[in-house]
Scaffold this active site. Structure first.
Site, PDB file in Angstrom:
ATOM      1  N   SER A 135       0.834  -1.210   0.000  1.00 33.38           N
ATOM      2  CA  SER A 135       0.000   0.000   0.000  1.00 33.38           C
ATOM      3  C   SER A 135       0.861   1.250   0.000  1.00 33.38           C
ATOM      4  O   SER A 135       0.479   2.275  -0.575  1.00 33.38           O
ATOM      5  CB  SER A 135      -0.924   0.010   1.225  1.00 33.38           C
ATOM      6  OG  SER A 135      -0.236   0.373   2.401  1.00 33.38           O
ATOM      7  N   TRP A 138       2.191   1.704  -3.478  1.00 35.86           N
ATOM      8  CA  TRP A 138       1.066   2.035  -4.358  1.00 35.86           C
ATOM      9  C   TRP A 138       0.896   3.551  -4.441  1.00 35.86           C
ATOM     10  O   TRP A 138       0.514   4.081  -5.491  1.00 35.86           O
ATOM     11  CB  TRP A 138      -0.205   1.386  -3.832  1.00 35.86           C
ATOM     12  CG  TRP A 138      -1.448   1.775  -4.583  1.00 35.86           C
ATOM     13  CD1 TRP A 138      -1.915   1.220  -5.739  1.00 35.86           C
ATOM     14  CD2 TRP A 138      -2.377   2.809  -4.245  1.00 35.86           C
ATOM     15  NE1 TRP A 138      -3.082   1.839  -6.135  1.00 35.86           N
ATOM     16  CE2 TRP A 138      -3.396   2.823  -5.236  1.00 35.86           C
ATOM     17  CE3 TRP A 138      -2.462   3.724  -3.196  1.00 35.86           C
ATOM     18  CZ2 TRP A 138      -4.458   3.707  -5.203  1.00 35.86           C
ATOM     19  CZ3 TRP A 138      -3.525   4.610  -3.159  1.00 35.86           C
ATOM     20  CH2 TRP A 138      -4.502   4.599  -4.149  1.00 35.86           C
ATOM     21  N   HIS A 139       1.214   4.258  -3.348  1.00 38.17           N
ATOM     22  CA  HIS A 139       1.086   5.715  -3.345  1.00 38.17           C
ATOM     23  C   HIS A 139       2.167   6.381  -4.195  1.00 38.17           C
ATOM     24  O   HIS A 139       1.977   7.514  -4.655  1.00 38.17           O
ATOM     25  CB  HIS A 139       1.168   6.259  -1.909  1.00 38.17           C
ATOM     26  CG  HIS A 139      -0.086   6.050  -1.116  1.00 38.17           C
ATOM     27  ND1 HIS A 139      -0.347   4.879  -0.433  1.00 38.17           N
ATOM     28  CD2 HIS A 139      -1.157   6.864  -0.904  1.00 38.17           C
ATOM     29  CE1 HIS A 139      -1.523   4.983   0.169  1.00 38.17           C
ATOM     30  NE2 HIS A 139      -2.041   6.166  -0.104  1.00 38.17           N
ATOM     31  N   GLY A 140       3.309   5.724  -4.368  1.00 40.65           N
ATOM     32  CA  GLY A 140       4.387   6.284  -5.168  1.00 40.65           C
ATOM     33  C   GLY A 140       5.637   5.446  -5.013  1.00 40.65           C
ATOM     34  O   GLY A 140       5.753   4.631  -4.100  1.00 40.65           O
TER      35      GLY A 140
END
Length: 203
Positions: A135, A138-140
C-alpha cells in the site's frame, strides 16, 4: 428522490469543497515551510507536522465528501470513506476509519489473497506487513512511501502482539494519544520528498 436528496448532496459537496479549498489549501504552504526548510528548530518541525496532518485530514475528507455529495445529487449512494480517523484508539482502528475504500481494497485484494489470517498468527502478521508495504509503494515509488507503509505494518503487528500477550487493549485515552503520535511520525516519511529531509524533521 427529488429535491431533498439533491439539496443534501449539494450541501455535502459544498462542505467538502470548503474543507479542501479553505482549510487544506491554506494549511499546505505552512507545512511546506517545514518540509522544505534547510534548517529548522523543534518548534517549526512540530508546527509543520501538525499543519500537514490537518492538511491531509481536510484534503482527503474534502474530496471524499465532494464525491459522495455529487453522487447523491445524481441518485447514487456511496459509502462513507472517513470516520473521525484521528480519534482512533489503535492503528487497527485507524485503518477502519481512514480511507475506508483503500483499506477495504488492501484487505480484499492483498491481505486475503496472501492468506489473511488462515495460516496462524505469525503468518497473518507477516501478511499484514507485506500488505501495508504494498500500500505504501502504491502511493508512489519513493523511499518515503515504502517506509510509511512499513511503519504502519510494523505498528499494526506491534499492537496485535500487545493484545495477544496482555489479552486486552490499551486504555482508550492512551490508545488515542499513542496512535496519533505514531501516525504523525509516519506522515513525515509520507510527505518528505527526500529521506534526508524526513530524518532531519524526526531529529
Amino acid at each position: 428522490h427529488g429535491w431533498p436528496q439533491v439539496s443534501a448532496g449539494l450541501g455535502l459537496f459544498c462542505l467538502g469543497l470548503g474543507n479542501k479549498v479553505l482549510i487544506a489549501n491554506t494549511l499546505a504552504p505552512v507545512a511546506d515551510l517545514a518540509f522544505n526548510a534547510r534548517q529548522l528548530d523543534a518548534g517549526l518541525a512540530w508546527f509543520g507536522l501538525l499543519a500537514y496532518a490537518l492538511q491531509l485530514y481536510y484534503d482527503f475528507s474534502g474530496y471524499s465528501d465532494m464525491a459522495v455529495g455529487l453522487g447523491r445529487m445524481f441518485g447514487f449512494e456511496f459509502p462513507r470513506n472517513f470516520n473521525a480517523r484521528y480519534l482512533a484508539e489503535s492503528l487497527t482502528d485507524f485503518w477502519r476509519r481512514w480511507h475506508i475504500s483503500l483499506s477495504t481494497f488492501i484487505r480484499d485484494f492483498i491481505y486475503i489473497p496472501l492468506g489473511g489470517n488462515q495460516h496462524g498468527f505469525t503468518r497473518s502478521q507477516i501478511n499484514i506487513v507485506i500488505a501495508m508495504f504494498i500500500s505504501g509503494i502504491w502511493h508512489g515509488a519513493g523511499t518515503g512511501f515504502a517506509i510509511w507503509g512499513l511503519l504502519h505494518g510494523i505498528g499494526l503487528v506491534g499492537y496485535n502482539l500487545f493484545v495477544a500477550i496482555y489479552q486486552k487493549p490499551l486504555p482508550s485515552w492512551l490508545g488515542v494519544l499513542l496512535t496519533i503520535c505514531y501516525v504523525g511520525i509516519s506522515w513525515i516519511f509520507f510527505r518528505s520528498n527526500h529521506l534526508d529531509t524526513a530524518l532531519i524533521i524526526c531529529k
